[in-house]
Structure formats: structure tokens, C-alpha cells
Enzyme design. Sequence first.
Site, short mmCIF file in Angstrom:
data_model
loop_
_atom_site.label_atom_id
_atom_site.label_comp_id
_atom_site.label_asym_id
_atom_site.label_seq_id
_atom_site.Cartn_x
_atom_site.Cartn_y
_atom_site.Cartn_z
N SER A 138 0.65 -1.05 0.16
CA SER A 138 -0.02 -0.08 0.09
C SER A 138 0.94 1.32 0.12
CB SER A 138 -0.82 0.01 1.30
OG SER A 138 -1.54 1.23 1.51
N TYR A 151 -2.30 -0.42 10.23
CA TYR A 151 -2.40 -0.87 9.08
C TYR A 151 -0.96 -0.48 8.06
CZ TYR A 151 -4.16 -0.94 3.84
OH TYR A 151 -4.17 -1.35 2.63
#
Length: 254
Positions: A138, A151
Site C-alpha cells: 500500500s 495498517y
Amino acid sequence: MFSLENKTAVITGGGSGIGQAIAKLFAAQGAVVHVIELYKASADATLAAITAAGGRGTAHECDVSKQEQVVATFAGILSPDILVNCAGIAHVGKADTTSEEDFQRVMDVNVRGTYNCVFAAIPLFREKETGVILNLASIAALVGIPDRFAYSVSKGAIYAMTLSVAKDYMAENIRCNSISPARVHTPFVDGFIAKNYPGRETEMFEKLSKSQPIGRMGTTDEVAALALYLCSDEASFITGNDYPIDGGFVKLNN
């Protein structure tokens, strides 16, 4: 170009979102696709779409955070060529607002889950003397994203894991790369907006879309197209790289 005929691909998290788009595209390009999901109903839905379009595959129910389940699942997959690690969960929170339980849950799925699948796949690739691994990282691994502590940490680990695996298995003809998407329009995004901004869905969708310099969110099909290239024979000279697909977010968001 980009044919996956005579290839077998394993896609974790293939029951929805990016994983589902990758599974469907790989099947359309000729691969036999094994869809791994926590809930078999989700895997079955993807498989139904694949078979309806003339593709081939199998649905598997498996908790990727449990190594015993993962190894048993991979033992039933005949001679895989490609592993795409899409299974993952998100979490909203800063370091001091993230509970130990939530932190561990994100690590278990995003990091341990990816490791478990790599652990299970490598011996099978070694038997064929070839293999391709693609991990979903990501942009959160590359830049600071507000309120995404756990995350971001997990995706930073995926970024590092990709480099380590690429280095360790290059001599065995096993490639490993990662993709780092920015915000992609998936059912998760719609659910997040509906839950946190009731009555303001349209406004918040527009705001989140414009956080990318290009002015919109990405699509799952766009991510799948990049995944197809990186897992195809045309990308045989590429390993140990991360590819942002981000509408200019990392380099142009000034």
C-alpha cells in the site's frame, strides 16, 4: 501477450475487491485460479463469475493467519505457478488509540497471512524450479497516512518481506514483487463511508476521491491489469520491486 495459459494461480482474498478482480482477469487470460477466502461463500461467488465466463478454478475456505490451514490448502493445489497475496484487513486509529488486540489482529491477517502463504508456496515452486509471488502492499508503506497506524505498519512489513523473498529465492527462479495502491473504490470504501459518515456519503466519497492528485479513486480492474503484467512471462526480468498505482499520490501530492 500476457497469456496465463497452462498456469495455475492462487489468489488469497479473492472473494471481493482487488483480489476478486485479479482472480477474474487471470482466469480470463487462461489461468486455472484457486480462490482462497476466509468464508467459502465469498470464494464461491468469485468462482461462479469465473466459470460463467468460461474460466476454470476452485474455491477454498482458509484462514490465512493459521499456518496449518494454509499448508493443508496448498497441499491440495496441483503445481501452482503464481501466488497473489491479497488477503488483508484495515484499521482506523493512531498509535495511542489502537488496542493491542486490534494491532495483533491486523498483523495476524496482513503480515502473518502473507508469510504463511509464501511459506507454503515456496516448496511447491521449488519443485517446478520457477514461481511468481505478488504481494499487495500500500502507499501507506511509503508515505504517512493519518489514522492508519496498524495498517501502515503491516504494509511496511509487506514491502520489506517482498524485498527479502526476492533476494533469497532469485537463484531458484522465483520472482517476488509488490503493488502499492492508493485509494481504490471497493465495497470496503463504500461500507467505511456509510458507517462513519451517515448522510454524507456523496460528500465524503468526493472528498476521498480528490485526495489523489488525479482526482478520482482507482478501480479494481486497473490494479488487476498491473498484477497481470507482473505475474506474466513478459515481466520475467522484474523482481524485488514495488509498484505504486496511486493516481500520483506519492510523488505529486504536494
